[in-house]
Design a protein around this motif. Structure first.
Motif, PDB file in Angstrom:
ATOM      1  N   ALA A  18       0.851  -1.190   0.000  1.00 14.56           N
ATOM      2  CA  ALA A  18       0.000   0.000   0.000  1.00 14.56           C
ATOM      3  C   ALA A  18       0.886   1.239   0.000  1.00 14.56           C
ATOM      4  CB  ALA A  18      -0.912   0.011   1.234  1.00 14.56           C
ATOM      5  N   SER A  19       0.472   2.243  -0.753  1.00 18.06           N
ATOM      6  CA  SER A  19       1.228   3.497  -0.784  1.00 18.06           C
ATOM      7  C   SER A  19       0.264   4.674  -0.788  1.00 18.06           C
ATOM      8  CB  SER A  19       2.143   3.560  -2.011  1.00 18.06           C
ATOM      9  OG  SER A  19       1.384   3.503  -3.201  1.00 18.06           O
ATOM     10  N   ILE A  20       0.708   5.781  -0.214  1.00 20.77           N
ATOM     11  CA  ILE A  20      -0.040   7.035  -0.204  1.00 20.77           C
ATOM     12  C   ILE A  20       0.873   8.114  -0.763  1.00 20.77           C
ATOM     13  CG2 ILE A  20      -1.164   8.790   1.217  1.00 20.77           C
ATOM     14  CD1 ILE A  20      -1.912   6.627   3.202  1.00 20.77           C
ATOM     15  N   ASP A  21       0.414   8.749  -1.832  1.00 21.49           N
ATOM     16  CA  ASP A  21       1.211   9.782  -2.506  1.00 21.49           C
ATOM     17  C   ASP A  21       2.591   9.256  -2.881  1.00 21.49           C
ATOM     18  OD1 ASP A  21      -0.882  11.597  -2.224  1.00 21.49           O
ATOM     19  OD2 ASP A  21      -0.162  12.284  -0.271  1.00 21.49           O
ATOM     20  N   GLY A  22       2.634   8.000  -3.306  1.00 20.05           N
ATOM     21  CA  GLY A  22       3.884   7.407  -3.759  1.00 20.05           C
ATOM     22  C   GLY A  22       4.783   6.884  -2.666  1.00 20.05           C
ATOM     23  N   GLU A  23       4.376   7.035  -1.394  1.00 19.34           N
ATOM     24  CA  GLU A  23       5.186   6.580  -0.259  1.00 19.34           C
ATOM     25  C   GLU A  23       4.640   5.251   0.261  1.00 19.34           C
ATOM     26  OE1 GLU A  23       8.054   6.526   2.808  1.00 19.34           O
ATOM     27  OE2 GLU A  23       7.895   7.787   1.010  1.00 19.34           O
ATOM     28  N   PRO A  24       5.458   4.180   0.312  1.00 16.28           N
ATOM     29  CA  PRO A  24       4.972   2.903   0.857  1.00 16.28           C
ATOM     30  C   PRO A  24       4.592   3.051   2.324  1.00 16.28           C
ATOM     31  CG  PRO A  24       7.019   2.600  -0.378  1.00 16.28           C
ATOM     32  CD  PRO A  24       6.835   4.073  -0.199  1.00 16.28           C
ATOM     33  N   VAL A  25       3.395   2.584   2.679  1.00 13.22           N
ATOM     34  CA  VAL A  25       2.930   2.730   4.054  1.00 13.22           C
ATOM     35  C   VAL A  25       2.520   1.402   4.689  1.00 13.22           C
ATOM     36  CG1 VAL A  25       2.171   5.125   3.788  1.00 13.22           C
ATOM     37  CG2 VAL A  25       0.589   3.250   3.246  1.00 13.22           C
ATOM     38  N   GLY A  26       2.401   0.343   3.906  1.00 17.38           N
ATOM     39  CA  GLY A  26       1.999  -0.928   4.491  1.00 17.38           C
ATOM     40  C   GLY A  26       2.212  -2.084   3.535  1.00 17.38           C
ATOM     41  N   ALA A  27       2.297  -3.285   4.108  1.00 21.68           N
ATOM     42  CA  ALA A  27       2.494  -4.487   3.298  1.00 21.68           C
ATOM     43  C   ALA A  27       1.871  -5.681   3.990  1.00 21.68           C
ATOM     44  CB  ALA A  27       3.985  -4.740   3.057  1.00 21.68           C
ATOM     45  N   VAL A  28       1.428  -6.624   3.200  1.00 23.81           N
ATOM     46  CA  VAL A  28       0.956  -7.900   3.718  1.00 23.81           C
ATOM     47  C   VAL A  28       1.471  -9.003   2.804  1.00 23.81           C
ATOM     48  CG1 VAL A  28      -1.253  -7.796   2.456  1.00 23.81           C
ATOM     49  CG2 VAL A  28      -1.052  -9.219   4.497  1.00 23.81           C
ATOM     50  N   LEU A  29       1.957 -10.082   3.413  1.00 23.34           N
ATOM     51  CA  LEU A  29       2.348 -11.286   2.697  1.00 23.34           C
ATOM     52  C   LEU A  29       1.504 -12.425   3.237  1.00 23.34           C
ATOM     53  CD1 LEU A  29       6.267 -11.030   2.951  1.00 23.34           C
ATOM     54  CD2 LEU A  29       4.818 -10.181   1.090  1.00 23.34           C
ATOM     55  N   SER A  30       0.943 -13.219   2.358  1.00 25.34           N
ATOM     56  CA  SER A  30       0.179 -14.374   2.817  1.00 25.34           C
ATOM     57  C   SER A  30       0.377 -15.532   1.853  1.00 25.34           C
ATOM     58  CB  SER A  30      -1.308 -14.040   2.956  1.00 25.34           C
ATOM     59  OG  SER A  30      -1.919 -13.817   1.699  1.00 25.34           O
ATOM     60  N   VAL A  31       0.188 -16.731   2.390  1.00 27.69           N
ATOM     61  CA  VAL A  31       0.474 -17.948   1.636  1.00 27.69           C
ATOM     62  C   VAL A  31      -0.746 -18.857   1.687  1.00 27.69           C
ATOM     63  CG1 VAL A  31       1.560 -18.955   3.681  1.00 27.69           C
ATOM     64  CG2 VAL A  31       2.042 -19.909   1.450  1.00 27.69           C
ATOM     65  N   ARG A  32      -0.995 -19.531   0.585  1.00 25.32           N
ATOM     66  CA  ARG A  32      -2.091 -20.502   0.494  1.00 25.32           C
ATOM     67  C   ARG A  32      -1.478 -21.848   0.138  1.00 25.32           C
ATOM     68  NH1 ARG A  32      -7.845 -19.921  -2.373  1.00 25.32           N
ATOM     69  NH2 ARG A  32      -8.376 -22.128  -2.609  1.00 25.32           N
ATOM     70  N   ARG A  33      -1.704 -22.849   1.028  1.00 25.73           N
ATOM     71  CA  ARG A  33      -1.155 -24.182   0.805  1.00 25.73           C
ATOM     72  C   ARG A  33      -2.239 -25.224   1.084  1.00 25.73           C
ATOM     73  NH1 ARG A  33       1.907 -21.505  -1.328  1.00 25.73           N
ATOM     74  NH2 ARG A  33       4.129 -21.109  -0.912  1.00 25.73           N
ATOM     75  N   GLU A  34      -2.731 -25.849   0.032  1.00 24.82           N
ATOM     76  CA  GLU A  34      -3.648 -26.984   0.141  1.00 24.82           C
ATOM     77  C   GLU A  34      -4.828 -26.723   1.079  1.00 24.82           C
ATOM     78  OE1 GLU A  34      -1.347 -30.403   1.199  1.00 24.82           O
ATOM     79  OE2 GLU A  34      -0.296 -30.461  -0.713  1.00 24.82           O
ATOM     80  N   GLY A  35      -5.499 -25.622   0.913  1.00 27.75           N
ATOM     81  CA  GLY A  35      -6.675 -25.338   1.714  1.00 27.75           C
ATOM     82  C   GLY A  35      -6.414 -24.621   3.013  1.00 27.75           C
ATOM     83  N   LEU A  36      -5.166 -24.248   3.288  1.00 22.93           N
ATOM     84  CA  LEU A  36      -4.833 -23.463   4.478  1.00 22.93           C
ATOM     85  C   LEU A  36      -4.271 -22.122   4.028  1.00 22.93           C
ATOM     86  CD1 LEU A  36      -3.212 -24.538   7.779  1.00 22.93           C
ATOM     87  CD2 LEU A  36      -2.190 -22.644   6.529  1.00 22.93           C
ATOM     88  N   TRP A  37      -4.853 -21.036   4.557  1.00 24.52           N
ATOM     89  CA  TRP A  37      -4.370 -19.687   4.255  1.00 24.52           C
ATOM     90  C   TRP A  37      -3.660 -19.138   5.479  1.00 24.52           C
ATOM     91  CZ3 TRP A  37      -6.373 -14.714   6.023  1.00 24.52           C
ATOM     92  CH2 TRP A  37      -5.770 -13.620   5.364  1.00 24.52           C
ATOM     93  N   ALA A  38      -2.474 -18.562   5.280  1.00 25.10           N
ATOM     94  CA  ALA A  38      -1.665 -18.119   6.409  1.00 25.10           C
ATOM     95  C   ALA A  38      -1.022 -16.765   6.108  1.00 25.10           C
ATOM     96  CB  ALA A  38      -0.574 -19.145   6.718  1.00 25.10           C
TER      97      ALA A  38
END
Length: 286
Positions: A58-78
């Motif tokens: 996520a960025s506001i006015d070109g400045e990064p302000v947030g991030a999320v990483l998530s993984v999906r493996r065989e029916g489990l989201w983490a």
């Protein structure tokens, strides 16, 4: 505010690392030990390749302000990482990031997350349907006198030829394999330990003094693996065992036997499942 997928580039990996450092500057010393920088950068690029729908900046006015990483493996989201720059907190950045990442979980019956002591993260994960289990960590120098009995279950060093065993154990405990994540862990963690006997099967990753991930089909196997991992911690190096929920009393007992000190530290969240046991999750790969 603009949301875009995290790209498999060195530049994006460095942005995600900087955001995480800013968001958890006060939490890391009191909670989980952050992974080494090379692993954190490699993890971001790995998940950008394997799970592009679950990794967002996520960025506001070109400045990064947030991030999320998530993984999906065989029916489990983490969710693997969730970070919002302090100056941008309370503006809806985290909510939008998790909502976008959660689209990657459609069709998944189970979910799992580890998080540090962050009220904002706890709120967001609870609103996302996770049951939050308070966790402990163990830390200290290993008392070798508590390791005199090696046990009768053989433990040996593992490698890529054991991936089928690892995935089998994972599926039994959490309903899903780690799959491609094991290749990254094998390349970055110091040692993989394997136990495969009549009493059951299991594995444990050790990185210096830190137990990064442990999974076993019985408490007896889990205890043997944890004791072996702690026995291999070099003299003078602090041992760390993290993300212990109430279901992992076997690990607490081992830690107390070898002189480690328990402290409260973050939580483990699950959705559509109970906390796997005996199991010590990785903060990054769950």
């Amino acid at each position: 505010m603009i949301l875009r997928p995290v790209r498999d580039t060195a530049a994006d990996a460095e942005v995600v690392q900087e955001l995480a450092d800013a968001a958890y500057a006060d939490a890391f010393p009191a909670a989980a030990v952050p992974e080494p920088v090379p692993l954190r950068l490699a993890r971001t690029r790995h998940l950008a390749r394997t799970d592009p729908g679950g990794c967002w900046l996520a960025s506001i006015d070109g400045e990064p302000v947030g991030a999320v990483l998530s993984v999906r493996r065989e029916g489990l989201w983490a969710p693997s990482l969730y970070a919002v720059r302090p100056a941008a907190q309370g503006k809806g950045v985290g909510r939008l990031l998790l909502e976008r990442a959660a689209e990657h979980s459609r069709g998944c019956l189970r979910g799992m997350v580890c998080a540090a002591d962050s009220p904002a993260a706890a709120r967001r994960y609870r609103l996302a349907g996770f049951t939050l289990h308070p966790a402990m960590r163990l830390a200290g120098r290993v008392d070798r006198a508590g390791l005199l009995d090696p046990g009768d279950i053989p433990v040996h060093r593992g490698n890529a030829t054991h991936l089928h065993l690892l995935d089998s154990v994972d599926r039994r405990l959490r309903g899903s394999a780690h799959g491609p994540d094991h290749a990254l862990m094998l390349g970055h963690f110091e040692e993989l330990l394997i136990a495969d006997a009549l009493a059951g099967s299991g594995y444990c990753y050790r990185d210096g003094g830190v137990v990064r991930l442990l999974a076993a089909t019985s408490k007896r196997i889990a205890v043997r693996l944890l004791r072996e991992a702690l026995a291999r911690v070099p003299d003078g190096v602090e041992a760390r065992v993290e993300h212990l929920t109430a279901e992992q009393e076997w690990a607490l007992d081992v830690g107390l036997e070898v002189g480690l000190t328990p402290r409260a530290g973050g939580f483990v969240g699950v959705r559509g499942m109970r906390p796997p046991a005996p199991y010590l999750p990785s903060g990054a790969f769950l």
